[in-house]
Design a protein around this motif. Sequence first.
Motif, PDB file in Angstrom:
ATOM      1  N   LEU A 199       0.861  -1.187   0.000  1.00 52.05           N
ATOM      2  CA  LEU A 199       0.000   0.000   0.000  1.00 52.05           C
ATOM      3  C   LEU A 199       0.896   1.235   0.000  1.00 52.05           C
ATOM      4  CD1 LEU A 199      -2.894   1.276   0.590  1.00 52.05           C
ATOM      5  CD2 LEU A 199      -2.316   1.061   3.017  1.00 52.05           C
TER       6      LEU A 199
ATOM      7  N   PHE B 294      -3.245   7.336   1.132  1.00 49.65           N
ATOM      8  CA  PHE B 294      -3.028   5.952   0.737  1.00 49.65           C
ATOM      9  C   PHE B 294      -3.366   5.776  -0.737  1.00 49.65           C
ATOM     10  CE2 PHE B 294      -4.095   6.304   5.183  1.00 49.65           C
ATOM     11  CZ  PHE B 294      -3.058   5.602   5.788  1.00 49.65           C
ATOM     12  N   GLU B 295      -2.496   5.074  -1.450  1.00 52.68           N
ATOM     13  CA  GLU B 295      -2.700   4.885  -2.895  1.00 52.68           C
ATOM     14  C   GLU B 295      -2.330   3.465  -3.320  1.00 52.68           C
ATOM     15  OE1 GLU B 295      -1.010   8.257  -5.334  1.00 52.68           O
ATOM     16  OE2 GLU B 295      -0.515   9.011  -3.335  1.00 52.68           O
ATOM     17  N   ILE B 296      -2.770   3.102  -4.511  1.00 55.56           N
ATOM     18  CA  ILE B 296      -2.469   1.786  -5.071  1.00 55.56           C
ATOM     19  C   ILE B 296      -1.060   1.815  -5.687  1.00 55.56           C
ATOM     20  CG2 ILE B 296      -3.189   0.110  -6.841  1.00 55.56           C
ATOM     21  CD1 ILE B 296      -6.053   1.305  -6.513  1.00 55.56           C
TER      22      ILE B 296
ATOM     23  N   LEU C  67      -8.083   1.037   2.352  1.00 56.33           N
ATOM     24  CA  LEU C  67      -7.530   2.384   2.559  1.00 56.33           C
ATOM     25  C   LEU C  67      -7.292   3.119   1.237  1.00 56.33           C
ATOM     26  CD1 LEU C  67      -5.102   1.901   5.571  1.00 56.33           C
ATOM     27  CD2 LEU C  67      -7.158   3.328   5.505  1.00 56.33           C
ATOM     28  N   THR C  68      -7.084   2.381   0.143  1.00 56.92           N
ATOM     29  CA  THR C  68      -6.890   3.075  -1.142  1.00 56.92           C
ATOM     30  C   THR C  68      -8.228   3.655  -1.613  1.00 56.92           C
ATOM     31  OG1 THR C  68      -7.239   1.083  -2.480  1.00 56.92           O
ATOM     32  CG2 THR C  68      -4.979   1.573  -1.817  1.00 56.92           C
TER      33      THR C  68
ATOM     34  N   ILE D 172     -10.548   4.757   0.559  1.00 57.57           N
ATOM     35  CA  ILE D 172     -10.786   5.905   1.444  1.00 57.57           C
ATOM     36  C   ILE D 172      -9.806   7.031   1.120  1.00 57.57           C
ATOM     37  CG2 ILE D 172     -10.631   6.649   3.860  1.00 57.57           C
ATOM     38  CD1 ILE D 172     -11.800   3.691   4.380  1.00 57.57           C
ATOM     39  N   GLY D 173      -8.562   6.665   0.831  1.00 60.50           N
ATOM     40  CA  GLY D 173      -7.599   7.637   0.304  1.00 60.50           C
ATOM     41  C   GLY D 173      -6.956   8.559   1.321  1.00 60.50           C
ATOM     42  N   ILE D 174      -7.772   9.281   2.089  1.00 61.47           N
ATOM     43  CA  ILE D 174      -7.235  10.304   2.992  1.00 61.47           C
ATOM     44  C   ILE D 174      -7.811  10.159   4.396  1.00 61.47           C
ATOM     45  CG2 ILE D 174      -7.183  12.798   3.455  1.00 61.47           C
ATOM     46  CD1 ILE D 174      -7.092  13.304   0.512  1.00 61.47           C
TER      47      ILE D 174
END
Lengths: 389, 389
Positions: free
Chosen positions: A240, A298-300, B290-291, B293-295
């Motif tokens: 992640l 959070f990113e892919i 979490l990806t 949700i992102g932030i």
Amino acid sequence: MPSNNRILTILGSTGSIGIQTLQVLESTIENFELGYITANSKIDLLEEQALKLNPYGVAISDEKYYLEFKKKTNFKGKILCGEEGVLEAAAYKENDMVLSALVGFSGVKPTLSAINSSTTVALANKETLVSAGSIITKAAKEKKVQIIAVDSEHSAVLQCLIGESIDSIEKIILTASGGPFWTTPEEEFESLSVEQALEHPNWSMGSKITIDSATMINKGFEVIEAHWLFDLPIDKIEVLIHPQSIVHSLVQFIDGSVKAQLGMPDMRIPISFALSYPKRLNYNFPRLDLTDIGILTFEIPDYFRFPCLKLAYDAIEKGGSATVVLNAANEIAVKAFLEGRISFTDIAQLIDKALNKIKIITQPTLDEIIESDKETRLIVKSLINDKLK
Amino acid sequence: MPSNNRILTILGSTGSIGIQTLQVLESTIENFELGYITANSKIDLLEEQALKLNPYGVAISDEKYYLEFKKKTNFKGKILCGEEGVLEAAAYKENDMVLSALVGFSGVKPTLSAINSSTTVALANKETLVSAGSIITKAAKEKKVQIIAVDSEHSAVLQCLIGESIDSIEKIILTASGGPFWTTPEEEFESLSVEQALEHPNWSMGSKITIDSATMINKGFEVIEAHWLFDLPIDKIEVLIHPQSIVHSLVQFIDGSVKAQLGMPDMRIPISFALSYPKRLNYNFPRLDLTDIGILTFEIPDYFRFPCLKLAYDAIEKGGSATVVLNAANEIAVKAFLEGRISFTDIAQLIDKALNKIKIITQPTLDEIIESDKETRLIVKSLINDKLK
């Protein structure tokens, strides 16, 4: 000397992790005693450490530097020489713990040496498990030796797993900052300089691991490391992207609950945890203030701009000695990149070529691993030379 | 019936937590057996639950509804009546666990009844510890009964503390969404409607707790609850605003490491954890991504727009029966607000007045707590009536 102190030997005490380990020990030295500390070539620093901290002995793996050290040092303890000397330090019978902070493949034999002496290993050298995970973990099981992760990600997982059952793990999620090039456009990758690659946004580390972070092969190594450390199949280990490096990794459980370990990006925290595991000792490292940080994102992962991460997963799929090739090809390629001989994108291309060219052994012995490591290095060196002709 | 099942009694099975507990049980019913389920007035739902899940018995605290239920029900098990009936259900000798999901001060006596019968308590009723924390925790210690938190925040802390030593806690950080009015300008607070206050951005809960979230007194209650549950001084318990309600709470340790529990805002996760504690069972609740949700964001609490949170801290400082007054004044004020009789900002003003007006007893007995609770209710009711004249 109080006899109930834990005796700690540090393999690689003059590297980044070694230096930070000694910083950790300074504030809790009453709990520890030093067995050996070892170095490859940085003998001035080694002597300074030895005179200050008074270990039982030192070992210097490069014979030339050993002779130089021997001639001029004021250190009165044991002084061991060469690879054999490092193995002896790792096997020192008084050791309660060996912290292996060697760089690259050179960590394999000393780590095995410590395990075979039934000593707990704090492992900061991920290439050991990448290259020889099956042999190392098999030996550890046989000798009932615990291998404690020092990497911040694996330390995070270990911390999340305290008191939990292995059966209740659904998956492990290793966070990755994405390194200095996470937001760099693809067309710029070809021309990235060594200086740019060495500027990691969050972590202060040695040059090898910093380049590995920039290519993200480091995260692939960590996936392999987690596979061996936590005895989990690869499909239960995810990556992640988390550019702030505050959440150091996460564990998702079978009830949908997720636990994470967080902290400032400061290697002294996972180092201290490994040293006192499973207890915690009081340290005044900088505290995390989430209101100060404000935002976590959070990113892919992007396997396209970071093919090395993909290559690592491919190597795991191939199994056997494929990860030996992955690691050895990377070591040679990173060295050539640091010397300015190849471009940043050449690193992935060389690993890819090596993985396709070199025969993979399904269940390699230690000798076969060493052989495959040597062969890969020769082939990648010749690929680099051909390229430069 | 298999005899090694855990026998669970649910106090308040027709409320939000009770209903969700039964949903959790549906998928793992093979591990549990129902003792009693209890309700106050929702007898149609209680009968539906009883006929479907076949508990040993039911208890109905309101006598009028008991008589009505008794007359028309097809349920063949025990049927108990009134407050005494609920106490008997809590004390049922076959219980392995009592889940207390009653609302407000009414949870105190039944929780004590379960503890005095040496039964593990899963506590979803925070007002019990707010009002009678010293008595409840003292009784639990004497009877060696474990109180397991069901609140998402305290469950998060409990999960982070599995396998850790209490001595290594530096502080606990309870997250708060900030409720529906976190971004509302101060000048609009006076005119906030019941409908607005009932629209919690993340959690689906009962109306009392939803209003408590809107005023943020709920977070103050949770600080008090954490103080009793984890035996920590108040200055080791902090509140952190986290609008996304994904990080459910955190624990910071003496080595600077922080652990957090995360998950979708779904009460079934902490409920299931309490039921199977310290193990985890497999549930198909929605997984956190979490990806997706992102932030995640974090902010400092605002005691100015949310004076109820400050009042809660003040009550803890005062100690003794001050938190009884805090809770009772809040219960009456929230009821009046829900009935449209007072404004949103009146809630804090009434609590403040009650705390200044009512004599605080330093180490109250249970009777004194009950007395102080009654007195506060009368005084706050009369304050409301005076205001409305």
